[in-house]
Design a protein around this motif. Structure first.
Motif, PDB file in Angstrom:
ATOM      1  N   PHE A  76     -30.505  27.045  30.941  1.00 32.40           N
ATOM      2  CA  PHE A  76     -31.027  26.479  29.725  1.00 32.40           C
ATOM      3  C   PHE A  76     -32.423  27.285  29.190  1.00 32.40           C
ATOM      4  N   VAL A  77     -32.340  27.542  27.992  1.00 31.55           N
ATOM      5  CA  VAL A  77     -33.381  28.197  27.243  1.00 31.55           C
ATOM      6  C   VAL A  77     -33.923  27.391  25.916  1.00 31.55           C
ATOM      7  N   SER A  78     -32.902  26.974  25.215  1.00 31.62           N
ATOM      8  CA  SER A  78     -33.365  26.251  23.953  1.00 31.62           C
ATOM      9  C   SER A  78     -31.914  25.749  23.137  1.00 31.62           C
ATOM     10  N   LEU A  79     -32.220  24.807  22.594  1.00 35.55           N
ATOM     11  CA  LEU A  79     -31.375  24.269  21.518  1.00 35.55           C
ATOM     12  C   LEU A  79     -31.970  23.726  19.920  1.00 35.55           C
ATOM     13  N   VAL A 110     -33.275  21.203  10.602  1.00 40.24           N
ATOM     14  CA  VAL A 110     -33.031  21.691  11.992  1.00 40.24           C
ATOM     15  C   VAL A 110     -34.249  21.949  12.555  1.00 40.24           C
ATOM     16  N   GLU A 111     -34.491  21.284  13.938  1.00 37.32           N
ATOM     17  CA  GLU A 111     -35.652  21.553  14.895  1.00 37.32           C
ATOM     18  C   GLU A 111     -35.137  22.292  15.740  1.00 37.32           C
ATOM     19  N   TYR A 112     -36.377  23.049  16.805  1.00 41.54           N
ATOM     20  CA  TYR A 112     -36.165  23.702  17.990  1.00 41.54           C
ATOM     21  C   TYR A 112     -36.673  23.003  19.097  1.00 41.54           C
ATOM     22  N   PHE A 113     -35.842  22.943  20.017  1.00 46.45           N
ATOM     23  CA  PHE A 113     -36.451  22.095  21.275  1.00 46.45           C
ATOM     24  C   PHE A 113     -36.252  23.383  22.558  1.00 46.45           C
ATOM     25  N   ASP A 114     -37.493  23.682  23.209  1.00 50.30           N
ATOM     26  CA  ASP A 114     -37.357  24.378  24.402  1.00 50.30           C
ATOM     27  C   ASP A 114     -37.039  23.561  25.676  1.00 50.30           C
ATOM     28  N   ARG A 115     -36.805  24.033  26.723  1.00 51.19           N
ATOM     29  CA  ARG A 115     -36.438  23.550  28.066  1.00 51.19           C
ATOM     30  C   ARG A 115     -37.454  22.426  28.269  1.00 51.19           C
ATOM     31  N   GLN A 116     -38.665  22.534  28.316  1.00 55.29           N
ATOM     32  CA  GLN A 116     -39.581  21.450  28.502  1.00 55.29           C
ATOM     33  C   GLN A 116     -39.641  20.473  27.679  1.00 55.29           C
ATOM     34  N   SER A 117     -39.341  20.516  26.285  1.00 52.30           N
ATOM     35  CA  SER A 117     -39.284  19.400  25.376  1.00 52.30           C
ATOM     36  C   SER A 117     -37.878  18.593  25.466  1.00 52.30           C
ATOM     37  N   CYS A 118     -36.935  19.135  26.319  1.00 51.73           N
ATOM     38  CA  CYS A 118     -35.677  18.509  26.498  1.00 51.73           C
ATOM     39  C   CYS A 118     -35.943  17.331  27.449  1.00 51.73           C
ATOM     40  N   GLY A 119     -36.973  17.484  28.238  1.00 55.99           N
ATOM     41  CA  GLY A 119     -37.008  16.394  29.508  1.00 55.99           C
ATOM     42  C   GLY A 119     -35.708  16.514  30.335  1.00 55.99           C
ATOM     43  N   SER A 123     -31.615  13.770  29.843  1.00 49.50           N
ATOM     44  CA  SER A 123     -32.439  14.345  28.868  1.00 49.50           C
ATOM     45  C   SER A 123     -33.277  13.465  27.933  1.00 49.50           C
ATOM     46  N   VAL A 124     -34.118  13.999  27.043  1.00 53.01           N
ATOM     47  CA  VAL A 124     -34.942  13.226  26.253  1.00 53.01           C
ATOM     48  C   VAL A 124     -33.845  12.582  25.025  1.00 53.01           C
ATOM     49  N   PHE A 125     -32.825  13.289  24.843  1.00 53.48           N
ATOM     50  CA  PHE A 125     -31.938  12.706  23.813  1.00 53.48           C
ATOM     51  C   PHE A 125     -31.100  11.595  24.078  1.00 53.48           C
ATOM     52  N   LYS A 126     -31.385  11.151  25.709  1.00 54.66           N
ATOM     53  CA  LYS A 126     -30.904   9.904  26.068  1.00 54.66           C
ATOM     54  C   LYS A 126     -31.998   8.944  26.202  1.00 54.66           C
ATOM     55  N   GLY A 127     -33.153   9.392  25.891  1.00 55.68           N
ATOM     56  CA  GLY A 127     -34.413   8.526  26.059  1.00 55.68           C
ATOM     57  C   GLY A 127     -35.390   8.364  24.913  1.00 55.68           C
ATOM     58  N   VAL A 143     -26.886  21.025  17.020  1.00 57.36           N
ATOM     59  CA  VAL A 143     -25.993  22.073  16.574  1.00 57.36           C
ATOM     60  C   VAL A 143     -25.803  23.510  17.221  1.00 57.36           C
ATOM     61  N   SER A 144     -26.658  24.021  18.147  1.00 50.45           N
ATOM     62  CA  SER A 144     -26.460  24.917  18.935  1.00 50.45           C
ATOM     63  C   SER A 144     -27.143  25.088  20.236  1.00 50.45           C
ATOM     64  N   VAL A 145     -26.607  26.094  21.144  1.00 48.65           N
ATOM     65  CA  VAL A 145     -27.461  25.811  22.588  1.00 48.65           C
ATOM     66  C   VAL A 145     -27.608  27.121  22.982  1.00 48.65           C
ATOM     67  N   THR A 146     -28.771  27.762  23.508  1.00 49.27           N
ATOM     68  CA  THR A 146     -29.021  28.879  23.940  1.00 49.27           C
ATOM     69  C   THR A 146     -29.245  29.123  25.401  1.00 49.27           C
ATOM     70  N   LEU A 147     -28.631  29.977  26.110  1.00 42.33           N
ATOM     71  CA  LEU A 147     -28.556  29.973  27.594  1.00 42.33           C
ATOM     72  C   LEU A 147     -29.036  31.266  28.128  1.00 42.33           C
ATOM     73  N   ASP A 148     -29.447  31.323  29.242  1.00 41.00           N
ATOM     74  CA  ASP A 148     -29.709  32.746  29.985  1.00 41.00           C
ATOM     75  C   ASP A 148     -29.163  32.785  31.316  1.00 41.00           C
ATOM     76  N   LEU A 149     -28.010  33.654  31.225  1.00 40.66           N
ATOM     77  CA  LEU A 149     -27.234  33.710  32.320  1.00 40.66           C
ATOM     78  C   LEU A 149     -27.506  34.861  33.133  1.00 40.66           C
ATOM     79  N   ASP A 150     -26.845  35.112  34.320  1.00 38.50           N
ATOM     80  CA  ASP A 150     -27.114  36.183  35.098  1.00 38.50           C
ATOM     81  C   ASP A 150     -26.327  37.175  34.729  1.00 38.50           C
TER      82      ASP A 150
END
Length: 351
Positions: free
Chosen positions: A142-145, A155-164, A170-174, A183-190
């Motif tokens: 995970f990178v951000s959403l 629309v707000e930006y959440f990085d990995r740390q802020s997602c808990g 995750s923070v979205f369940k808390g 609305v979107s998810v960004t990942l760094d894949l190998d």
């Protein structure tokens, strides 16, 4: 006030949840763009309605009547943002089917999601749950959403740390629960395949198929799909919401107690604690394949509750409570429900 999105009244959700429970949304909107989502949320604020986001409908238990605006998030799009010798950065919008996104990533030589093949649901739900399987979790790549605030429509930006992120958490369940729609998810894949075969059943299956030959990403994905299909029912044939209970976490002292009584208990290290296999607990409590009326546990995987036809939300809650009680009586371990439960109006939306 005019809203540039179609709002349906008294809309049946029986085809929108994989458990196949009869449910009616007092208001319903399918949104295909950020603008339509903003419009739907403005409608909800104007009517002072709670908002229930709905994606693939695979991780929810719906009540008979939802006095709310149910928003079906149908935002589409998948993009390779950047590629270097180590990583491939990709972005997917929330309405993309998760498994199709995994296959797309492999087609684009972006690796790391193959162990998460065939997990039901859409991309937008993946970070809320921090989905995981066979030794891999979403947070690993995970990178951000981007998520829209229900209150402001921005629309707000959440990085990995802020997602808990935590185990299926995750923070979205808390603390951010019911405040955002992703609305979107960004990942760094190998950029090169680094297969994770630590899960015994997966490694064993690939070894039988390939011998000493190194598996491709497609080999891993197909093996994961075959294992899942063997254990899990197809919702189109037998209504279910996937895994219904979380694997419970226990302390080392609690693990020692259980190990003394049940030497063959199935458990895995989780940080300093232990994660128990909920399916094993349910099986040992005599509830694998059990049935009460229209609801039961799947005969191949006790973790899955199934609707044999005609079940209501009350049937599901009654039977799942019985499973929890049986496990607690035998092991002294409390199982937690994994799907989100929605019952009635805003005051009855259950956590």
């Amino acid at each position: 006030m005019n809203f540039p999105v179609a709002i349906c009244h008294n809309y049946s959700l029986v085809e929108k949840n994989t458990l196949g429970l009869p449910s009616t949304a007092k208001y319903y909107a399918e949104v295909n763009s950020v603008v339509e989502l903003q419009s739907a949320l403005a409608f909800a604020r104007d009517k002072q309605l709670p908002v229930i986001p709905l994606g693939g409908g695979s991780n929810v238990v719906l009540g008979d009547v939802l006095d709310a605006l149910v928003v079906h998030v149908n935002l589409k799009g998948r993009t390779v943002l950047n590629r270097d010798q180590d990583y491939v950065r990709v972005r997917a919008r929330a309405g993309e089917n998760w498994h199709e996104f995994v296959l797309w990533s492999l087609d684009n030589r972006a690796y790391g999601l193959e162990n998460l093949s065939l997990i039901p649901g859409n991309v937008g739900a993946a970070p809320i749950q921090n989905i995981g399987a066979y030794g891999v979790e979403l947070m690993d790549s995970f990178v951000s959403l981007e998520a829209m605030s229900l209150e402001s429509g921005l629309v707000e930006y959440f990085d990995r740390q802020s997602c808990g992120f935590g185990y299926r958490d995750s923070v979205f369940k808390g603390e951010k629960r019911d405040q955002y729609i992703i609305v979107s998810v960004t990942l760094d894949l190998d950029a090169t395949l680094k297969p994770n075969l630590g899960y015994g059943q997966l490694g064993d299956l690939l070894a039988r198929r390939l011998g000493d030959q190194a598996p491709s990403a497609v080999d891993v994905s197909r093996a994961v799909c075959d294992i899942r299909r063997e254990k899990l029912p197809d919702p189109s044939c037998l209504g279910n919401a996937g895994s219904f209970f979380k694997n419970p976490e226990v302390s080392p002292s609690e693990m020692d107690r259980l190990k003394q009584i049940y030497p063959d208990i199935v458990a895995y290290p989780l940080g300093q604690n232990w994660k128990l296999a909920a399916g094993w607990l349910i099986d040992q409590a005599g509830m694998k394949g059990a049935r009460k009326g229209c609801v039961g546990t799947y005969h191949k995987q006790a973790l899955v509750l199934v609707n044999h036809g005609g079940a209501t939300v009350r049937d599901v809650l009654s039977f799942s409570g019985q499973v929890q009680q049986k496990v607690n009586d035998k092991f002294g371990v409390q199982l937690e429900r994994e799907p989100r439960l929605y019952m009635g109006d805003v005051d009855k939306i259950s956590h």
